[in-house]
Design a protein around this motif. Sequence first.
Motif, PDB file in Angstrom:
ATOM      1  N   PRO A  70     -48.383  21.928 -82.861  1.00 28.66           N
ATOM      2  CA  PRO A  70     -48.607  20.740 -83.696  1.00 28.66           C
ATOM      3  C   PRO A  70     -47.604  20.589 -84.841  1.00 28.66           C
ATOM      4  O   PRO A  70     -47.473  19.497 -85.402  1.00 28.66           O
ATOM      5  N   GLU A  71     -46.879  21.638 -85.173  1.00 31.71           N
ATOM      6  CA  GLU A  71     -45.853  21.530 -86.212  1.00 31.71           C
ATOM      7  C   GLU A  71     -44.602  20.819 -85.685  1.00 31.71           C
ATOM      8  O   GLU A  71     -43.810  20.308 -86.466  1.00 31.71           O
ATOM      9  N   ARG A  72     -44.429  20.788 -84.355  1.00 25.24           N
ATOM     10  CA  ARG A  72     -43.260  20.144 -83.754  1.00 25.24           C
ATOM     11  C   ARG A  72     -43.593  18.862 -83.007  1.00 25.24           C
ATOM     12  O   ARG A  72     -42.759  17.969 -82.909  1.00 25.24           O
ATOM     13  N   PHE A  73     -44.786  18.778 -82.440  1.00 25.55           N
ATOM     14  CA  PHE A  73     -45.159  17.635 -81.615  1.00 25.55           C
ATOM     15  C   PHE A  73     -46.331  16.887 -82.222  1.00 25.55           C
ATOM     16  O   PHE A  73     -47.192  17.480 -82.859  1.00 25.55           O
ATOM     17  N   PHE A  74     -46.375  15.575 -81.977  1.00 24.63           N
ATOM     18  CA  PHE A  74     -47.444  14.744 -82.524  1.00 24.63           C
ATOM     19  C   PHE A  74     -47.635  13.523 -81.631  1.00 24.63           C
ATOM     20  O   PHE A  74     -46.811  13.229 -80.768  1.00 24.63           O
ATOM     21  N   VAL A  75     -48.736  12.832 -81.868  1.00 25.19           N
ATOM     22  CA  VAL A  75     -49.015  11.595 -81.143  1.00 25.19           C
ATOM     23  C   VAL A  75     -48.399  10.462 -81.963  1.00 25.19           C
ATOM     24  O   VAL A  75     -48.837  10.193 -83.073  1.00 25.19           O
ATOM     25  N   PRO A  76     -47.362   9.811 -81.424  1.00 22.05           N
ATOM     26  CA  PRO A  76     -46.705   8.763 -82.196  1.00 22.05           C
ATOM     27  C   PRO A  76     -47.549   7.482 -82.239  1.00 22.05           C
ATOM     28  O   PRO A  76     -48.315   7.205 -81.318  1.00 22.05           O
ATOM     29  N   PRO A  77     -47.375   6.704 -83.315  1.00 25.69           N
ATOM     30  CA  PRO A  77     -48.089   5.429 -83.369  1.00 25.69           C
ATOM     31  C   PRO A  77     -47.604   4.491 -82.270  1.00 25.69           C
ATOM     32  O   PRO A  77     -46.501   4.665 -81.748  1.00 25.69           O
ATOM     33  N   TYR A  78     -48.424   3.545 -81.940  1.00 24.96           N
ATOM     34  CA  TYR A  78     -48.121   2.494 -80.957  1.00 24.96           C
ATOM     35  C   TYR A  78     -48.034   3.028 -79.524  1.00 24.96           C
ATOM     36  O   TYR A  78     -48.711   2.541 -78.638  1.00 24.96           O
ATOM     37  N   MET A  79     -47.170   4.012 -79.293  1.00 23.65           N
ATOM     38  CA  MET A  79     -46.925   4.482 -77.934  1.00 23.65           C
ATOM     39  C   MET A  79     -47.770   5.705 -77.577  1.00 23.65           C
ATOM     40  O   MET A  79     -47.919   6.031 -76.411  1.00 23.65           O
ATOM     41  N   GLY A  80     -48.301   6.349 -78.563  1.00 19.79           N
ATOM     42  CA  GLY A  80     -49.140   7.519 -78.329  1.00 19.79           C
ATOM     43  C   GLY A  80     -50.322   7.253 -77.417  1.00 19.79           C
ATOM     44  O   GLY A  80     -50.604   8.040 -76.510  1.00 19.79           O
ATOM     45  N   PRO A  81     -51.031   6.121 -77.605  1.00 21.02           N
ATOM     46  CA  PRO A  81     -52.156   5.840 -76.716  1.00 21.02           C
ATOM     47  C   PRO A  81     -51.750   5.681 -75.243  1.00 21.02           C
ATOM     48  O   PRO A  81     -52.576   5.786 -74.351  1.00 21.02           O
ATOM     49  N   ARG A  82     -50.450   5.462 -74.991  1.00 22.64           N
ATOM     50  CA  ARG A  82     -49.952   5.357 -73.612  1.00 22.64           C
ATOM     51  C   ARG A  82     -49.382   6.684 -73.115  1.00 22.64           C
ATOM     52  O   ARG A  82     -48.671   6.719 -72.110  1.00 22.64           O
ATOM     53  N   GLY A  83     -49.646   7.766 -73.860  1.00 18.19           N
ATOM     54  CA  GLY A  83     -49.243   9.091 -73.411  1.00 18.19           C
ATOM     55  C   GLY A  83     -47.906   9.584 -73.932  1.00 18.19           C
ATOM     56  O   GLY A  83     -47.502  10.704 -73.629  1.00 18.19           O
ATOM     57  N   TRP A  84     -47.211   8.772 -74.707  1.00 22.05           N
ATOM     58  CA  TRP A  84     -45.930   9.211 -75.250  1.00 22.05           C
ATOM     59  C   TRP A  84     -46.166  10.348 -76.247  1.00 22.05           C
ATOM     60  O   TRP A  84     -47.229  10.467 -76.842  1.00 22.05           O
ATOM     61  N   VAL A  85     -45.144  11.179 -76.428  1.00 19.81           N
ATOM     62  CA  VAL A  85     -45.233  12.285 -77.377  1.00 19.81           C
ATOM     63  C   VAL A  85     -44.114  12.155 -78.407  1.00 19.81           C
ATOM     64  O   VAL A  85     -43.006  11.731 -78.086  1.00 19.81           O
ATOM     65  N   GLY A  86     -44.441  12.500 -79.645  1.00 18.15           N
ATOM     66  CA  GLY A  86     -43.447  12.553 -80.705  1.00 18.15           C
ATOM     67  C   GLY A  86     -42.977  13.983 -80.867  1.00 18.15           C
ATOM     68  O   GLY A  86     -43.771  14.922 -80.821  1.00 18.15           O
ATOM     69  N   MET A  87     -41.670  14.136 -81.049  1.00 19.38           N
ATOM     70  CA  MET A  87     -41.073  15.464 -81.226  1.00 19.38           C
ATOM     71  C   MET A  87     -40.210  15.443 -82.483  1.00 19.38           C
ATOM     72  O   MET A  87     -39.288  14.631 -82.587  1.00 19.38           O
ATOM     73  N   ARG A  88     -40.499  16.321 -83.413  1.00 18.03           N
ATOM     74  CA  ARG A  88     -39.682  16.389 -84.628  1.00 18.03           C
ATOM     75  C   ARG A  88     -38.291  16.899 -84.280  1.00 18.03           C
ATOM     76  O   ARG A  88     -38.152  17.847 -83.499  1.00 18.03           O
ATOM     77  N   VAL A  89     -37.282  16.248 -84.855  1.00 21.10           N
ATOM     78  CA  VAL A  89     -35.900  16.700 -84.667  1.00 21.10           C
ATOM     79  C   VAL A  89     -35.233  16.926 -86.027  1.00 21.10           C
ATOM     80  O   VAL A  89     -34.019  16.833 -86.159  1.00 21.10           O
ATOM     81  N   ASP A  90     -36.068  17.229 -87.027  1.00 25.98           N
ATOM     82  CA  ASP A  90     -35.559  17.634 -88.329  1.00 25.98           C
ATOM     83  C   ASP A  90     -35.863  19.127 -88.476  1.00 25.98           C
ATOM     84  O   ASP A  90     -36.656  19.684 -87.738  1.00 25.98           O
ATOM     85  N   GLY A  91     -35.198  19.776 -89.378  1.00 30.98           N
ATOM     86  CA  GLY A  91     -35.419  21.217 -89.546  1.00 30.98           C
ATOM     87  C   GLY A  91     -34.802  21.991 -88.392  1.00 30.98           C
ATOM     88  O   GLY A  91     -33.773  21.616 -87.840  1.00 30.98           O
ATOM     89  N   GLU A  92     -35.452  23.081 -88.015  1.00 30.22           N
ATOM     90  CA  GLU A  92     -34.984  23.919 -86.903  1.00 30.22           C
ATOM     91  C   GLU A  92     -35.293  23.201 -85.594  1.00 30.22           C
ATOM     92  O   GLU A  92     -36.451  22.904 -85.309  1.00 30.22           O
ATOM     93  N   VAL A  93     -34.271  22.932 -84.813  1.00 24.70           N
ATOM     94  CA  VAL A  93     -34.443  22.189 -83.561  1.00 24.70           C
ATOM     95  C   VAL A  93     -33.849  22.978 -82.410  1.00 24.70           C
ATOM     96  O   VAL A  93     -32.725  23.457 -82.489  1.00 24.70           O
ATOM     97  N   ASP A  94     -34.615  23.114 -81.345  1.00 26.43           N
ATOM     98  CA  ASP A  94     -34.119  23.718 -80.111  1.00 26.43           C
ATOM     99  C   ASP A  94     -33.558  22.571 -79.273  1.00 26.43           C
ATOM    100  O   ASP A  94     -34.310  21.847 -78.604  1.00 26.43           O
ATOM    101  N   TRP A  95     -32.247  22.381 -79.312  1.00 31.00           N
ATOM    102  CA  TRP A  95     -31.633  21.237 -78.649  1.00 31.00           C
ATOM    103  C   TRP A  95     -31.711  21.340 -77.132  1.00 31.00           C
ATOM    104  O   TRP A  95     -31.697  20.321 -76.444  1.00 31.00           O
ATOM    105  N   GLU A  96     -31.857  22.552 -76.586  1.00 29.11           N
ATOM    106  CA  GLU A  96     -32.072  22.683 -75.135  1.00 29.11           C
ATOM    107  C   GLU A  96     -33.446  22.133 -74.763  1.00 29.11           C
ATOM    108  O   GLU A  96     -33.600  21.473 -73.737  1.00 29.11           O
ATOM    109  N   GLU A  97     -34.436  22.386 -75.606  1.00 30.47           N
ATOM    110  CA  GLU A  97     -35.774  21.835 -75.381  1.00 30.47           C
ATOM    111  C   GLU A  97     -35.742  20.316 -75.491  1.00 30.47           C
ATOM    112  O   GLU A  97     -36.347  19.609 -74.677  1.00 30.47           O
ATOM    113  N   VAL A  98     -35.034  19.801 -76.494  1.00 25.43           N
ATOM    114  CA  VAL A  98     -34.895  18.350 -76.642  1.00 25.43           C
ATOM    115  C   VAL A  98     -34.291  17.767 -75.378  1.00 25.43           C
ATOM    116  O   VAL A  98     -34.807  16.795 -74.817  1.00 25.43           O
TER     117      VAL A  98
END
Length: 123
Positions: A70-98
């Motif tokens: 939950p520190e990296r992923f979240f349910v984004p507004p608007y698109m979250g109810p359709r199953g989209w996922v939010g991913m933080r790309v600030d701070g420490e980021v694993d760009w291979e995961e991105v």
Amino acid sequence: MKDLSTLERVRAVCLALPEAEEKEAWGMPTFRVRGKLFAHFANDHHGDGRVALWLKAAEGAQELLVEAAPERFFVPPYMGPRGWVGMRVDGEVDWEEVAALVEEAWRLIAPKRVVAALDAAEG
């Protein structure tokens, strides 16, 4: 990818995929394949304090990712109810995961022939 801003890194990952294109929408860059959205860059969306990438996700993936990290992923507004996922790309980021999650989002949207061409090229 030395000295690239977060948006430039996101852009490089998204646009590396076949037929991916960038289009500004809602004041932010979005990434599409044949006009269909697979990723949306969000910088402090409505003051939420996050630099994030919203991604199309396979059924059930949103819940698993948010629950697992939950520190990296979240349910984004608007698109979250359709199953989209939010991913933080600030701070420490694993760009291979991105890159892996962006490719997965792209695969969910891209036409089958385009996906097959990528698979053949990777081969």
